[in-house]
Scaffold this motif. Structure first.
Motif, PDB file in Angstrom:
ATOM      1  N   GLN A   5       0.799  -1.104   0.073  1.00 51.81           N
ATOM      2  CA  GLN A   5      -0.062   0.062   0.010  1.00 51.81           C
ATOM      3  C   GLN A   5       0.834   1.345   0.103  1.00 51.81           C
ATOM      4  OE1 GLN A   5      -2.850  -0.603   3.304  1.00 51.81           O
ATOM      5  NE2 GLN A   5      -2.102  -2.451   3.318  1.00 51.81           N
ATOM      6  N   LEU A   6       0.504   2.096  -1.114  1.00 53.16           N
ATOM      7  CA  LEU A   6       1.371   3.304  -0.849  1.00 53.16           C
ATOM      8  C   LEU A   6       0.343   4.408  -0.055  1.00 53.16           C
ATOM      9  CD1 LEU A   6       3.352   5.531  -2.180  1.00 53.16           C
ATOM     10  CD2 LEU A   6       1.961   5.701  -4.022  1.00 53.16           C
ATOM     11  N   ILE A   7       1.111   4.888   0.928  1.00 53.29           N
ATOM     12  CA  ILE A   7       0.468   5.888   1.712  1.00 53.29           C
ATOM     13  C   ILE A   7       1.199   7.209   1.519  1.00 53.29           C
ATOM     14  CG2 ILE A   7       0.119   6.579   4.237  1.00 53.29           C
ATOM     15  CD1 ILE A   7       0.204   3.574   4.754  1.00 53.29           C
ATOM     16  N   GLU A   8       0.531   8.231   0.704  1.00 60.46           N
ATOM     17  CA  GLU A   8       1.241   9.257   0.291  1.00 60.46           C
ATOM     18  C   GLU A   8       1.620  10.218   1.275  1.00 60.46           C
ATOM     19  OE1 GLU A   8      -0.717  11.630  -2.807  1.00 60.46           O
ATOM     20  OE2 GLU A   8      -2.136   9.946  -3.140  1.00 60.46           O
ATOM     21  N   ASP A   9       0.915  10.261   2.535  1.00 62.72           N
ATOM     22  CA  ASP A   9       1.467  11.131   3.684  1.00 62.72           C
ATOM     23  C   ASP A   9       2.119  10.305   4.875  1.00 62.72           C
ATOM     24  OD1 ASP A   9       2.113  12.869   5.634  1.00 62.72           O
ATOM     25  OD2 ASP A   9       0.038  13.747   5.856  1.00 62.72           O
ATOM     26  N   ALA A  10       3.089  10.175   4.674  1.00 65.93           N
ATOM     27  CA  ALA A  10       3.999   9.252   5.837  1.00 65.93           C
ATOM     28  C   ALA A  10       3.689   9.584   7.263  1.00 65.93           C
ATOM     29  CB  ALA A  10       5.543   9.249   5.409  1.00 65.93           C
ATOM     30  N   GLY A  11       3.323  10.923   7.530  1.00 67.49           N
ATOM     31  CA  GLY A  11       2.859  11.226   8.824  1.00 67.49           C
ATOM     32  C   GLY A  11       3.881  11.022   9.865  1.00 67.49           C
ATOM     33  N   ASN A  12       3.468  10.389  10.800  1.00 68.48           N
ATOM     34  CA  ASN A  12       4.297   9.990  12.115  1.00 68.48           C
ATOM     35  C   ASN A  12       5.139   8.574  11.930  1.00 68.48           C
ATOM     36  OD1 ASN A  12       4.432  12.396  13.439  1.00 68.48           O
ATOM     37  ND2 ASN A  12       2.229  11.977  14.397  1.00 68.48           N
ATOM     38  N   THR A  13       4.981   7.845  10.519  1.00 64.92           N
ATOM     39  CA  THR A  13       5.530   6.643  10.483  1.00 64.92           C
ATOM     40  C   THR A  13       6.631   6.639  11.147  1.00 64.92           C
ATOM     41  OG1 THR A  13       4.115   6.266   8.550  1.00 64.92           O
ATOM     42  CG2 THR A  13       6.113   4.735   9.003  1.00 64.92           C
ATOM     43  N   TYR A  14       7.716   7.554  10.695  1.00 65.00           N
ATOM     44  CA  TYR A  14       9.064   7.460  11.022  1.00 65.00           C
ATOM     45  C   TYR A  14       9.563   8.582  12.146  1.00 65.00           C
ATOM     46  CZ  TYR A  14       9.341   4.821   6.821  1.00 65.00           C
ATOM     47  OH  TYR A  14       9.172   3.745   5.924  1.00 65.00           O
ATOM     48  N   ASN A  15       8.610   8.429  13.352  1.00 66.66           N
ATOM     49  CA  ASN A  15       8.846   9.547  14.372  1.00 66.66           C
ATOM     50  C   ASN A  15       9.687   8.796  15.569  1.00 66.66           C
ATOM     51  OD1 ASN A  15       6.759   7.802  15.417  1.00 66.66           O
ATOM     52  ND2 ASN A  15       5.854   9.305  16.440  1.00 66.66           N
ATOM     53  N   LYS A  16      10.216   7.719  15.468  1.00 65.16           N
ATOM     54  CA  LYS A  16      10.920   7.068  16.253  1.00 65.16           C
ATOM     55  C   LYS A  16      12.456   7.735  16.507  1.00 65.16           C
ATOM     56  CE  LYS A  16       8.523   2.480  17.090  1.00 65.16           C
ATOM     57  NZ  LYS A  16       8.583   1.161  17.147  1.00 65.16           N
ATOM     58  N   LEU A  17      12.704   7.909  17.525  1.00 65.96           N
ATOM     59  CA  LEU A  17      14.333   8.509  17.636  1.00 65.96           C
ATOM     60  C   LEU A  17      15.174   8.009  16.728  1.00 65.96           C
ATOM     61  CD1 LEU A  17      16.239  10.296  19.020  1.00 65.96           C
ATOM     62  CD2 LEU A  17      16.714   8.649  20.668  1.00 65.96           C
ATOM     63  N   PHE A  18      15.262   6.747  16.565  1.00 69.11           N
ATOM     64  CA  PHE A  18      16.503   6.024  15.566  1.00 69.11           C
ATOM     65  C   PHE A  18      16.065   6.535  13.992  1.00 69.11           C
ATOM     66  CE2 PHE A  18      17.196   2.835  12.272  1.00 69.11           C
ATOM     67  CZ  PHE A  18      18.508   2.498  12.486  1.00 69.11           C
ATOM     68  N   ASN A  19      14.753   6.717  13.814  1.00 66.05           N
ATOM     69  CA  ASN A  19      14.395   7.038  12.531  1.00 66.05           C
ATOM     70  C   ASN A  19      14.671   8.527  12.363  1.00 66.05           C
ATOM     71  OD1 ASN A  19      11.355   5.166  12.782  1.00 66.05           O
ATOM     72  ND2 ASN A  19      13.217   4.774  11.580  1.00 66.05           N
ATOM     73  N   ARG A  20      14.571   9.504  13.351  1.00 67.83           N
ATOM     74  CA  ARG A  20      14.880  10.655  13.156  1.00 67.83           C
ATOM     75  C   ARG A  20      16.411  10.986  13.061  1.00 67.83           C
ATOM     76  NH1 ARG A  20      11.076  11.098  17.510  1.00 67.83           N
ATOM     77  NH2 ARG A  20      12.819  12.001  18.810  1.00 67.83           N
ATOM     78  N   VAL A  21      17.152  10.335  13.874  1.00 68.98           N
ATOM     79  CA  VAL A  21      18.590  10.361  13.770  1.00 68.98           C
ATOM     80  C   VAL A  21      18.870   9.915  12.292  1.00 68.98           C
ATOM     81  CG1 VAL A  21      20.566   9.416  14.508  1.00 68.98           C
ATOM     82  CG2 VAL A  21      18.944  10.314  16.382  1.00 68.98           C
ATOM     83  N   ALA A  22      18.338   8.930  11.880  1.00 71.41           N
ATOM     84  CA  ALA A  22      18.838   8.208  10.621  1.00 71.41           C
ATOM     85  C   ALA A  22      18.426   9.380   9.463  1.00 71.41           C
ATOM     86  CB  ALA A  22      18.290   7.017  10.168  1.00 71.41           C
ATOM     87  N   GLY A  23      17.183  10.190   9.611  1.00 73.52           N
ATOM     88  CA  GLY A  23      16.814  11.054   8.696  1.00 73.52           C
ATOM     89  C   GLY A  23      15.535  10.608   8.084  1.00 73.52           C
ATOM     90  N   LEU A  24      14.968   9.332   8.405  1.00 76.96           N
ATOM     91  CA  LEU A  24      13.843   9.051   7.645  1.00 76.96           C
ATOM     92  C   LEU A  24      12.702   9.637   8.297  1.00 76.96           C
ATOM     93  CD1 LEU A  24      14.452   4.921   7.675  1.00 76.96           C
ATOM     94  CD2 LEU A  24      14.214   6.596   5.767  1.00 76.96           C
ATOM     95  N   GLY A  25      12.831  10.539   9.244  1.00 78.26           N
ATOM     96  CA  GLY A  25      11.521  11.281   9.490  1.00 78.26           C
ATOM     97  C   GLY A  25      11.289  12.360   8.333  1.00 78.26           C
ATOM     98  N   SER A  26      12.089  12.733   7.378  1.00 74.77           N
ATOM     99  CA  SER A  26      11.854  13.499   6.407  1.00 74.77           C
ATOM    100  C   SER A  26      11.151  12.786   5.332  1.00 74.77           C
ATOM    101  CB  SER A  26      13.254  14.037   5.882  1.00 74.77           C
ATOM    102  OG  SER A  26      13.949  13.280   5.207  1.00 74.77           O
ATOM    103  N   ALA A  27      11.029  11.503   5.291  1.00 75.17           N
ATOM    104  CA  ALA A  27      10.086  10.892   4.180  1.00 75.17           C
ATOM    105  C   ALA A  27       9.072  11.397   4.061  1.00 75.17           C
ATOM    106  CB  ALA A  27      10.593   9.591   4.249  1.00 75.17           C
ATOM    107  N   PRO A  28       8.541  11.686   2.610  1.00 70.55           N
ATOM    108  CA  PRO A  28       7.063  12.403   2.701  1.00 70.55           C
ATOM    109  C   PRO A  28       5.800  11.252   2.509  1.00 70.55           C
ATOM    110  CG  PRO A  28       8.270  12.643   0.396  1.00 70.55           C
ATOM    111  CD  PRO A  28       9.321  11.791   1.689  1.00 70.55           C
ATOM    112  N   SER A  29       6.475   9.955   2.044  1.00 72.49           N
ATOM    113  CA  SER A  29       5.622   9.120   1.754  1.00 72.49           C
ATOM    114  C   SER A  29       6.083   7.620   2.092  1.00 72.49           C
ATOM    115  CB  SER A  29       5.127   9.092   0.096  1.00 72.49           C
ATOM    116  OG  SER A  29       4.738  10.022  -0.041  1.00 72.49           O
ATOM    117  N   VAL A  30       5.460   6.708   2.286  1.00 74.56           N
ATOM    118  CA  VAL A  30       5.702   5.479   2.602  1.00 74.56           C
ATOM    119  C   VAL A  30       4.930   4.318   1.904  1.00 74.56           C
ATOM    120  CG1 VAL A  30       4.144   5.372   4.689  1.00 74.56           C
ATOM    121  CG2 VAL A  30       6.439   3.971   4.624  1.00 74.56           C
ATOM    122  N   ILE A  31       5.741   3.138   1.937  1.00 78.03           N
ATOM    123  CA  ILE A  31       4.889   1.968   1.193  1.00 78.03           C
ATOM    124  C   ILE A  31       4.908   0.995   2.106  1.00 78.03           C
ATOM    125  CG2 ILE A  31       5.037   0.138  -0.238  1.00 78.03           C
ATOM    126  CD1 ILE A  31       6.928   2.088  -2.121  1.00 78.03           C
TER     127      ILE A  31
END
Length: 219
Positions: free
Chosen positions: A45-71
């Motif tokens: 499923q393509l979810i156009e707005d990734a929202g808070n999918t990558y709000n975990k600390l590890f994701n924010r440090v890695a940069g994934l918090g900036s991803a606009p969309s998610v599958i």
């Protein structure tokens, strides 16, 4: 762009620009997802707005918090699900590369916030961040061909080409814990050597090997 070109050009990207994916590309991605879901009995499923999918600390440090969309990689939960997600998910990743998009397989994400439709009997396995990268990513350090094969005598060209592409497959924490065995009758076995998300990795490896060797593999 061919699938071989996409394999060679595609690298994991963890930092993204704020630009949204254009509507015409969303249409193409969803068309491809429908095709792959039918072929693989999965529920990508393509979810156009990734929202808070990558709000975990590890994701924010890695940069994934900036991803606009998610599958969201979802499917009927059985013993082959993770391999099928890897194989068909990578087909989608390579298709996205041909559209000029960047991606990153991500096993750490907020399952409660991803907003996926998970039906009875289904399980979410992993996610894929998708959008326009702030850069194109970098090649990962790779094992040698000899470190990942079990083959006696001369190896046919198609096998070597398949392994070459398999070595470019993304794997969890770049572990490359797989073995590709060439049998005397020129059939090929893929061996899972364990590790985190190793079955997903094996599906991705099979996808790359199939594209490189032009020989169908079993999922």
């Amino acid at each position: 762009m061919s699938e071989i070109d996409a394999i060679k050009e595609r690298h994991s990207v963890r930092n993204y620009t704020p630009e949204r994916i254009q509507a015409e590309k969303i249409v193409k991605l969803n068309e491809k997802i429908r095709e792959l879901n039918e072929a693989g009995n999965i529920h990508l499923q393509l979810i156009e707005d990734a929202g808070n999918t990558y709000n975990k600390l590890f994701n924010r440090v890695a940069g994934l918090g900036s991803a606009p969309s998610v599958i969201a990689c979802v499917g009927p939960d059985d013993e082959t699900l993770e391999q099928r997600i890897g194989y068909y998910g990578e087909r989608l990743v390579l298709f996205a590369q041909t559209l000029g998009l960047n991606t990153c397989w991500a096993g750490t994400f907020n399952k409660k916030n991803i907003g996926a439709d998970i039906r009875a009997g289904e399980r979410i396995v992993i996610s894929i961040a998708i959008g326009y990268g702030d850069g194109k990513g970098k090649p990962h350090k790779s094992k040698t061909m000899e470190q990942v094969i079990d083959a006696k005598g001369d190896r046919p060209y198609w096998f070597n080409k398949g392994v070459e592409m398999a070595l470019l497959a993304p794997t969890a924490i770049n572990q490359q814990k797989f073995l590709i065995r060439l049998n005397e009758d020129e059939t090929v076995d893929f061996v899972d050597k364990g590790g985190v998300f190793s079955q997903v990795d094996l599906g991705i490896v099979k996808c790359h090997f199939e594209i490189g060797s032009e020989r169908e593999v079993t999922i």
